[in-house]
Design a protein around this motif. Structure first.
Motif, PDB file in Angstrom:
ATOM      1  N   ASP A 336     -37.697 -80.749 -46.423  1.00  0.00           N
ATOM      2  CA  ASP A 336     -36.812 -79.726 -46.936  1.00  0.00           C
ATOM      3  C   ASP A 336     -36.136 -78.903 -45.864  1.00  0.00           C
ATOM      4  O   ASP A 336     -36.064 -77.688 -45.943  1.00  0.00           O
ATOM      5  N   LEU A 337     -35.659 -79.596 -44.849  1.00  0.00           N
ATOM      6  CA  LEU A 337     -34.886 -78.896 -43.827  1.00  0.00           C
ATOM      7  C   LEU A 337     -33.395 -79.127 -44.075  1.00  0.00           C
ATOM      8  O   LEU A 337     -33.009 -80.036 -44.810  1.00  0.00           O
ATOM      9  N   ILE A 338     -32.605 -78.291 -43.446  1.00  0.00           N
ATOM     10  CA  ILE A 338     -31.155 -78.490 -43.481  1.00  0.00           C
ATOM     11  C   ILE A 338     -30.658 -78.443 -42.044  1.00  0.00           C
ATOM     12  O   ILE A 338     -31.378 -77.989 -41.153  1.00  0.00           O
ATOM     13  N   LYS A 339     -29.442 -78.915 -41.846  1.00  0.00           N
ATOM     14  CA  LYS A 339     -28.842 -78.779 -40.517  1.00  0.00           C
ATOM     15  C   LYS A 339     -27.559 -77.970 -40.660  1.00  0.00           C
ATOM     16  O   LYS A 339     -26.714 -78.287 -41.503  1.00  0.00           O
ATOM     17  N   ILE A 340     -27.464 -76.933 -39.876  1.00  0.00           N
ATOM     18  CA  ILE A 340     -26.236 -76.133 -39.870  1.00  0.00           C
ATOM     19  C   ILE A 340     -25.526 -76.401 -38.562  1.00  0.00           C
ATOM     20  O   ILE A 340     -26.133 -76.326 -37.500  1.00  0.00           O
ATOM     21  N   SER A 341     -24.248 -76.746 -38.632  1.00  0.00           N
ATOM     22  CA  SER A 341     -23.507 -77.013 -37.402  1.00  0.00           C
ATOM     23  C   SER A 341     -22.290 -76.125 -37.327  1.00  0.00           C
ATOM     24  O   SER A 341     -21.576 -75.938 -38.313  1.00  0.00           O
ATOM     25  N   LEU A 342     -22.060 -75.572 -36.158  1.00  0.00           N
ATOM     26  CA  LEU A 342     -20.840 -74.817 -35.917  1.00  0.00           C
ATOM     27  C   LEU A 342     -19.936 -75.692 -35.078  1.00  0.00           C
ATOM     28  O   LEU A 342     -20.382 -76.293 -34.103  1.00  0.00           O
ATOM     29  N   VAL A 343     -18.671 -75.788 -35.489  1.00  0.00           N
ATOM     30  CA  VAL A 343     -17.752 -76.726 -34.862  1.00  0.00           C
ATOM     31  C   VAL A 343     -16.520 -75.997 -34.357  1.00  0.00           C
ATOM     32  O   VAL A 343     -15.995 -75.117 -35.039  1.00  0.00           O
ATOM     33  N   GLY A 344     -16.046 -76.351 -33.178  1.00  0.00           N
ATOM     34  CA  GLY A 344     -14.786 -75.778 -32.678  1.00  0.00           C
ATOM     35  C   GLY A 344     -14.406 -76.369 -31.342  1.00  0.00           C
ATOM     36  O   GLY A 344     -15.228 -76.410 -30.431  1.00  0.00           O
ATOM     37  N   VAL A 345     -13.155 -76.864 -31.224  1.00  0.00           N
ATOM     38  CA  VAL A 345     -12.737 -77.432 -29.936  1.00  0.00           C
ATOM     39  C   VAL A 345     -12.752 -76.388 -28.833  1.00  0.00           C
ATOM     40  O   VAL A 345     -12.908 -76.703 -27.662  1.00  0.00           O
ATOM     41  N   GLY A 346     -12.566 -75.118 -29.227  1.00  0.00           N
ATOM     42  CA  GLY A 346     -12.552 -74.046 -28.243  1.00  0.00           C
ATOM     43  C   GLY A 346     -13.862 -73.925 -27.468  1.00  0.00           C
ATOM     44  O   GLY A 346     -13.901 -73.373 -26.371  1.00  0.00           O
ATOM     45  N   MET A 347     -14.939 -74.472 -28.041  1.00  0.00           N
ATOM     46  CA  MET A 347     -16.250 -74.386 -27.381  1.00  0.00           C
ATOM     47  C   MET A 347     -16.251 -75.061 -26.026  1.00  0.00           C
ATOM     48  O   MET A 347     -17.019 -74.708 -25.151  1.00  0.00           O
ATOM     49  N   MET A 348     -15.388 -76.071 -25.878  1.00  0.00           N
ATOM     50  CA  MET A 348     -15.360 -76.842 -24.638  1.00  0.00           C
ATOM     51  C   MET A 348     -15.148 -75.949 -23.430  1.00  0.00           C
ATOM     52  O   MET A 348     -15.688 -76.191 -22.373  1.00  0.00           O
ATOM     53  N   ASN A 349     -14.290 -74.929 -23.586  1.00  0.00           N
ATOM     54  CA  ASN A 349     -14.065 -74.068 -22.425  1.00  0.00           C
ATOM     55  C   ASN A 349     -14.318 -72.597 -22.743  1.00  0.00           C
ATOM     56  O   ASN A 349     -13.598 -71.714 -22.305  1.00  0.00           O
ATOM     57  N   GLN A 350     -15.348 -72.373 -23.548  1.00  0.00           N
ATOM     58  CA  GLN A 350     -15.710 -70.998 -23.848  1.00  0.00           C
ATOM     59  C   GLN A 350     -17.220 -70.876 -23.732  1.00  0.00           C
ATOM     60  O   GLN A 350     -17.938 -71.740 -24.219  1.00  0.00           O
ATOM     61  N   SER A 351     -17.694 -69.824 -23.084  1.00  0.00           N
ATOM     62  CA  SER A 351     -19.141 -69.674 -23.045  1.00  0.00           C
ATOM     63  C   SER A 351     -19.533 -68.604 -24.061  1.00  0.00           C
ATOM     64  O   SER A 351     -18.687 -67.886 -24.581  1.00  0.00           O
ATOM     65  N   GLY A 352     -20.803 -68.524 -24.340  1.00  0.00           N
ATOM     66  CA  GLY A 352     -21.287 -67.456 -25.207  1.00  0.00           C
ATOM     67  C   GLY A 352     -21.433 -67.823 -26.671  1.00  0.00           C
ATOM     68  O   GLY A 352     -21.956 -67.040 -27.460  1.00  0.00           O
ATOM     69  N   VAL A 353     -20.970 -69.011 -27.059  1.00  0.00           N
ATOM     70  CA  VAL A 353     -21.091 -69.391 -28.470  1.00  0.00           C
ATOM     71  C   VAL A 353     -22.570 -69.490 -28.850  1.00  0.00           C
ATOM     72  O   VAL A 353     -23.025 -68.876 -29.822  1.00  0.00           O
ATOM     73  N   ALA A 354     -23.329 -70.243 -28.039  1.00  0.00           N
ATOM     74  CA  ALA A 354     -24.757 -70.395 -28.341  1.00  0.00           C
ATOM     75  C   ALA A 354     -25.454 -69.032 -28.316  1.00  0.00           C
ATOM     76  O   ALA A 354     -26.260 -68.721 -29.195  1.00  0.00           O
ATOM     77  N   ALA A 355     -25.102 -68.207 -27.346  1.00  0.00           N
ATOM     78  CA  ALA A 355     -25.724 -66.870 -27.252  1.00  0.00           C
ATOM     79  C   ALA A 355     -25.503 -66.083 -28.541  1.00  0.00           C
ATOM     80  O   ALA A 355     -26.425 -65.452 -29.065  1.00  0.00           O
TER      81      ALA A 355
END
Ligand code: ASP
Ligand code: MG
Length: 400
Positions: A336-355
């Protein structure tokens, strides 16, 4: 003359009334002076019903016969739609995959398109016909009827648009692509545009609006794709190449349910021991998604991985085999787990998303079990019971 490929899915042609409504919408574009190709799926749940009938005869029906059978769904809808268009006083002709010269190869029920010869189709367009093409099917080198895998009509539509060098309009039962599935997060916003890459991640990660293969094809041939509600009256979402100005860090969030996580503890640390586990998993056709391994401690490691909940039975079989020859190994299965994904091409050259994601989870006390990243996505496995809280906090944190 401007051309367009319009595609209507099963729900949009589910009844005769709906087919008549599609005919009127097609004619509307015709009246605007366009050459129109329409691709349709089988009516409603027809394909499911055909498969069910075959399964009543055999658990593993002959796949050639399966293609002959399931391709009939689309053959019905193209004929009915052509009649409906003619009834409104316009010229229309239906073409099956074979008649439209859609060449395919591969295993029956899972073919891929290799080539489309559009000569005949273009001849009809030049003669002012609306050409109604059966989605999901083609013909292979041996002249056999083939199908393209479930949901394959999207691929037919985009492939035709690629060959005819025009845009592809996918009409469906949702009015576009949202930042988050509106059934899960009511305040989700509809996207005006999304890049092919992001859409591919979103569709393969669980946002089932459009077949991933179709988006890939659109990207390869630079086909602008529009996804809109089947009345065609509300602006939909455009999938196309975006320039940098439009890139955001996170464009959307998708949720995939039905995930299992398996943790195998006390594996004596030797690369061969890890490799053997994944070999047996592969032999049993279990598709692994996320993987993590702890650092060795007293010569032992733990390995966790996730897979689809449908594989539960096979996974247990694998784990029994694996632990049989390994004394200390223990395993646990998280259901009973789920996977949540955040998607965005901007992530390639942006830091701090994971934070920012970790921050949102910590502020809301949400535990997660696994994390993986790709160039343009970050995914977390967590308990299904935390789904709404997690989606809400992430949607707020990233203004989705
Ligand atoms: N009729 C086929 C299916 O149900 C193809 C499609 O709808 O795209 O999978
Ligand atoms: Mg579909």
């Amino acid at each position: 003359m401007e051309r367009v490929v319009m595609k209507y899915g099963g729900t949009s042609v589910g009844t005769i009334e709906k087919i008549k409504a599609v005919a009127r919408r097609v004619i509307k574009q015709k009246k605007q002076g366009k050459n129109v190709v329409v691709v349709v799926s089988a009516m409603g749940k027809t394909t499911d019903k055909l498969i069910k009938m075959a399964k009543q005869i055999s658990n593993v029906p002959n796949s050639r016969e399966m293609d002959v059978l399931i391709s009939t769904g689309e053959q019905q809808s193209i004929a009915l739609l052509s009649m409906a268009i003619e009834e409104e006083g316009y010229k229309a002709i239906s073409l099956t995959g074979f008649q439209a010269d859609i060449k395919t190869k591969g295993a029956h029920t899972k073919n891929v398109i290799t080539e489309i010869n559009t000569q005949k189709l273009e001849k009809y367009l030049d003669q002012d016909y609306v050409v109604v093409v059966a989605g999901f099917q083609g013909i292979n080198e041996s002249g056999e009827i083939t199908t393209l895998g479930r949901g394959g009509s999207d691929t037919t539509a985009v492939a035709l648009a690629a060959m005819l060098k025009c845009s592809c309009e996918i009409y469906t039962d949702v009015d576009g692509i949202y930042t988050v599935d509106p059934r899960v997060y009511q305040k989700a916003k509809k996207l005006e545009t999304i890049s092919y890459e992001e859409m591919m991640e979103m569709s393969s990660l669980g946002a089932g609006v459009l077949e991933t293969r179709a988006v890939q094809l659109g990207k390869n041939y630079n086909v602008p794709i529009m996804v809109a509600f089947n009345t065609g009256e509300i602006a939909g979402t455009y999938i196309r190449e975006l320039d940098n100005m439009e890139e955001k860090g996170v464009t959307g969030l998708s949720v995939c349910e039905g995930i299992l996580m398996i943790t195998v503890d006390n594996i004596y640390y030797k690369p061969q021991n890890i490799s053997r586990l994944f070999e047996i998993l592969a032999e049993n056709h279990i598709n692994i998604d996320m993987i993590s391994q702890t650092a060795p401690k007293k010569g032992m490691v733990s390995v966790s991985f996730t897979c689809n909940a449908d594989d539960r039975f096979n996974v247990e079989k694998v784990l029994t085999t694996y632990s049989a020859n390994m004394n200390d190994v223990e395993y646990t299965i998280d259901e009973d787990l789920i996977k949540i994904s955040l998607v965005g091409v901007g992530m390639m050259n942006q830091s701090g998303v994971a934070a920012n994601i970790f921050k949102a989870f910590s502020e809301n006390n949400i535990e997660f079990k696994q994390v993986t990243t790709s160039e343009i996505s970050v995914s977390y496995a967590l308990n299904k019971s935390d789904m709404l809280r997690a989606v809400n906090s992430l949607a707020r944190a990233f203004n989705l």
